[in-house]
Design an enzyme around this catalytic site. Sequence first.
Site, PDB file in Angstrom:
ATOM      1  N   HIS A 308       0.852  -1.191   0.000  1.00  0.00           N
ATOM      2  CA  HIS A 308       0.000   0.000   0.000  1.00  0.00           C
ATOM      3  C   HIS A 308       0.882   1.233   0.000  1.00  0.00           C
ATOM      4  O   HIS A 308       1.960   1.219   0.605  1.00  0.00           O
ATOM      5  CB  HIS A 308      -0.900   0.011   1.247  1.00  0.00           C
ATOM      6  CG  HIS A 308      -2.053   0.933   1.119  1.00  0.00           C
ATOM      7  ND1 HIS A 308      -1.971   2.262   1.432  1.00  0.00           N
ATOM      8  CD2 HIS A 308      -3.303   0.718   0.662  1.00  0.00           C
ATOM      9  CE1 HIS A 308      -3.144   2.824   1.187  1.00  0.00           C
ATOM     10  NE2 HIS A 308      -3.964   1.918   0.724  1.00  0.00           N
ATOM     11  N   ASP A 366      -7.910  -5.681   0.290  1.00  0.00           N
ATOM     12  CA  ASP A 366      -8.390  -6.548  -0.795  1.00  0.00           C
ATOM     13  C   ASP A 366      -7.937  -7.992  -0.650  1.00  0.00           C
ATOM     14  O   ASP A 366      -8.354  -8.846  -1.424  1.00  0.00           O
ATOM     15  CB  ASP A 366      -7.885  -6.007  -2.149  1.00  0.00           C
ATOM     16  CG  ASP A 366      -8.481  -4.656  -2.441  1.00  0.00           C
ATOM     17  OD1 ASP A 366      -9.678  -4.503  -2.209  1.00  0.00           O
ATOM     18  OD2 ASP A 366      -7.751  -3.760  -2.883  1.00  0.00           O
TER      19      ASP A 366
HETATM   20  N1  CMC Z   1       4.126  -7.495  -4.859  1.00  0.00           N
HETATM   21  C1  CMC Z   1       5.458  -7.456  -5.084  1.00  0.00           C
HETATM   22  N2  CMC Z   1       6.203  -6.333  -4.979  1.00  0.00           N
HETATM   23  C2  CMC Z   1       5.570  -5.205  -4.650  1.00  0.00           C
HETATM   24  C3  CMC Z   1       4.179  -5.178  -4.396  1.00  0.00           C
HETATM   25  C4  CMC Z   1       3.458  -6.381  -4.511  1.00  0.00           C
HETATM   26  N3  CMC Z   1       2.142  -6.401  -4.275  1.00  0.00           N
HETATM   27  N4  CMC Z   1       3.824  -3.911  -4.090  1.00  0.00           N
HETATM   28  C5  CMC Z   1       4.928  -3.173  -4.134  1.00  0.00           C
HETATM   29  N5  CMC Z   1       5.993  -3.950  -4.472  1.00  0.00           N
HETATM   30  C6  CMC Z   1       7.386  -3.527  -4.582  1.00  0.00           C
HETATM   31  C7  CMC Z   1       7.627  -2.799  -5.902  1.00  0.00           C
HETATM   32  O1  CMC Z   1       8.073  -3.661  -6.905  1.00  0.00           O
HETATM   33  C8  CMC Z   1       8.665  -1.785  -5.505  1.00  0.00           C
HETATM   34  O2  CMC Z   1       9.917  -2.444  -5.481  1.00  0.00           O
HETATM   35  P1  CMC Z   1      11.270  -1.610  -5.848  1.00  0.00           P
HETATM   36  O3  CMC Z   1      11.378  -0.532  -4.821  1.00  0.00           O
HETATM   37  O4  CMC Z   1      12.342  -2.642  -5.766  1.00  0.00           O
HETATM   38  O5  CMC Z   1      11.052  -1.072  -7.229  1.00  0.00           O
HETATM   39  C9  CMC Z   1       8.323  -1.435  -4.049  1.00  0.00           C
HETATM   40  O6  CMC Z   1       7.611  -2.585  -3.535  1.00  0.00           O
HETATM   41  C10 CMC Z   1       7.448  -0.195  -3.918  1.00  0.00           C
HETATM   42  O7  CMC Z   1       6.335  -0.352  -4.813  1.00  0.00           O
HETATM   43  P2  CMC Z   1       5.649   0.862  -5.564  1.00  0.00           P
HETATM   44  O8  CMC Z   1       4.885   0.337  -6.722  1.00  0.00           O
HETATM   45  O9  CMC Z   1       6.677   1.935  -5.823  1.00  0.00           O
HETATM   46  O10 CMC Z   1       4.698   1.376  -4.424  1.00  0.00           O
HETATM   47  P3  CMC Z   1       3.398   2.249  -4.598  1.00  0.00           P
HETATM   48  O11 CMC Z   1       3.182   2.927  -3.307  1.00  0.00           O
HETATM   49  O12 CMC Z   1       3.526   3.110  -5.813  1.00  0.00           O
HETATM   50  O13 CMC Z   1       2.266   1.171  -4.904  1.00  0.00           O
HETATM   51  C11 CMC Z   1       0.481  -0.352  -4.643  1.00  0.00           C
HETATM   52  C12 CMC Z   1       1.300   0.763  -3.986  1.00  0.00           C
HETATM   53  C13 CMC Z   1      -0.735  -0.658  -3.767  1.00  0.00           C
HETATM   54  C14 CMC Z   1      -0.030   0.132  -6.010  1.00  0.00           C
HETATM   55  C15 CMC Z   1       1.359  -1.610  -4.802  1.00  0.00           C
HETATM   56  O14 CMC Z   1       1.773  -2.072  -3.540  1.00  0.00           O
HETATM   57  C16 CMC Z   1       0.649  -2.739  -5.569  1.00  0.00           C
HETATM   58  O15 CMC Z   1       0.683  -2.742  -6.806  1.00  0.00           O
HETATM   59  N6  CMC Z   1      -0.003  -3.700  -4.841  1.00  0.00           N
HETATM   60  C17 CMC Z   1      -0.794  -4.728  -5.495  1.00  0.00           C
HETATM   61  C18 CMC Z   1      -2.147  -4.178  -5.873  1.00  0.00           C
HETATM   62  C19 CMC Z   1      -3.046  -3.997  -4.679  1.00  0.00           C
HETATM   63  O16 CMC Z   1      -3.194  -4.873  -3.840  1.00  0.00           O
HETATM   64  N7  CMC Z   1      -3.716  -2.837  -4.629  1.00  0.00           N
HETATM   65  C20 CMC Z   1      -4.715  -2.532  -3.598  1.00  0.00           C
HETATM   66  C21 CMC Z   1      -4.324  -1.395  -2.730  1.00  0.00           C
HETATM   67  S1  CMC Z   1      -5.374  -1.293  -1.258  1.00  0.00           S
HETATM   68  C22 CMC Z   1      -6.953  -0.971  -1.853  1.00  0.00           C
HETATM   69  C23 CMC Z   1      -7.092   0.406  -2.354  1.00  0.00           C
HETATM   70  O17 CMC Z   1      -6.920   1.357  -1.595  1.00  0.00           O
HETATM   71  O18 CMC Z   1      -7.443   0.543  -3.531  1.00  0.00           O
END
Ligand code: CMC
Length: 431
Positions: A308, A366
């Site tokens: 998140h 989720d």
């Molecule tokens: N699985 C594997 N690696 C992950 C994941 C994951 N679910 N989420 C983040 N990472 C890694 C990502 O690869 C990155 O690694 P690095 O720093 O080496 O490049 C690091 O963690 C930070 O990720 P980010 O994409 O820069 O983080 P963000 O804050 O932009 O993204 C997120 C947050 C929720 C989009 C992401 O964690 C994700 O894609 N999760 C899966 C989708 C999900 O479950 N979404 C629901 C969110 S909660 C409900 C809502 O509020 O909508």
Amino acid sequence: MAEENKSATLTIDGQSYELPLHSPTAGPDVLDIRKLYAQAGVFTYDPGFTSTASCDSTITFIDGVKGELLHRGYPIDQLAGKSHYLEVCYLLLYGALPTAAELETFESTITRHTMIHEQMYNFFRGFRRDAHPMAIMVGVVGAMAAFYHDSTDISDPVQREIASHRLIAKMPTIAANAYKYSIGQPFVYPRNDLDYAGNFLNMCFSVPAEEYQVDPILSRAMDRIFTLHADHEQNASTSTVRLASSSGANPFACIAAGIACLWGPAHGGANQACLEMLKEIGSVDRIPEFIARAKDKDDPFRLMGFGHRVYKNFDPRATVMKQSADEVLDLLGVENNPILAVAKELEQAALNDPYFAEKKLFPNVDFYSGVILEAMGFPTSMFTPIFALSRTVGWISQWKEQLSDPAHKIGRPRQLYLGETERDYVDIENR
Ligand code: CMC
């Protein structure tokens, strides 16, 4: 806006600028850069808004480090345990818990707005049967502006109020109709003798051919899912609603924009994606393979329902959702559910893995919601519409807050332009 009691100094090319620092009631101080461009001629750069407060708000607060979510100051676990969705709606909309009389009036108002204009049924019938219910919701909610002309004038607080009530009341009817249409069953009209969650279950699962009894325990579980999704500060869809609204767009158009944004798998669409992933994993022995894929930089696969932007600890909604999953599956007599078994094992495997620990990736809301919704009988395509109907009150509360702020302005971000500078047009024969 919070009081300015501190400031920060920014120095560019030897020239110093004083920037006010606002102290919020909770959370980090906020550097006020509104006059920066006028004074220093520079923009700030923050794609994805990782360090930018886009507005001030008194509705919801998340402490991502502690794993805390407060609505108007009340912790989400208390609201999920002791309150119910319509009371939480009142709290979000009006800022305080209602008295018994206020709650009765509010519930009665919402109950009496649940029917949709009869001509709107033609809209549903115009879609293909295999349309995703989110596509239908974006279209039908946007179309509400064409039906409820007496609640589109955003400068009138009374019309804003009516639009708010209509949206909260009609969203379950719209979501249930999208579902009924997709399975070829007749639409079921709302019933005023049922509570908000019970009415939704009845519109989804009853058929004219036989009696349907809403199970109070399932209705309570449904209500809890609504409550857990009600609001979540300035997330992508809420910011979309605020941005759409900043142009003066009508309320139904703004909420349709929010639904469109929510649909993506990184946001509300993650509940569908998560259950599909759990099914694809299928059995606990395949978990290591998927954990390895999630960690592989060359594989776009991510563990859905994990991670998140704000929570760097357990998402408190996921904790309640996990308990609820156990209760609901128990009630439904679904013992040894393979999907729940995979979910629990996957959660443990990820929590014990240094990759997830270092990046502070924990289960989010989720991760378990899909397990409950599927056990209740919903297809995966309905998971995100249920999120959308639950979040409507959050969108509406934030929209109302924005419009009540006399200082609100159209949202208009700037950019770091890296394209060509001015050049002359070349005639086609000379290219
Ligand atoms: N699985 C594997 N690696 C992950 C994941 C994951 N679910 N989420 C983040 N990472 C890694 C990502 O690869 C990155 O690694 P690095 O720093 O080496 O490049 C690091 O963690 C930070 O990720 P980010 O994409 O820069 O983080 P963000 O804050 O932009 O993204 C997120 C947050 C929720 C989009 C992401 O964690 C994700 O894609 N999760 C899966 C989708 C999900 O479950 N979404 C629901 C969110 S909660 C409900 C809502 O509020 O909508």
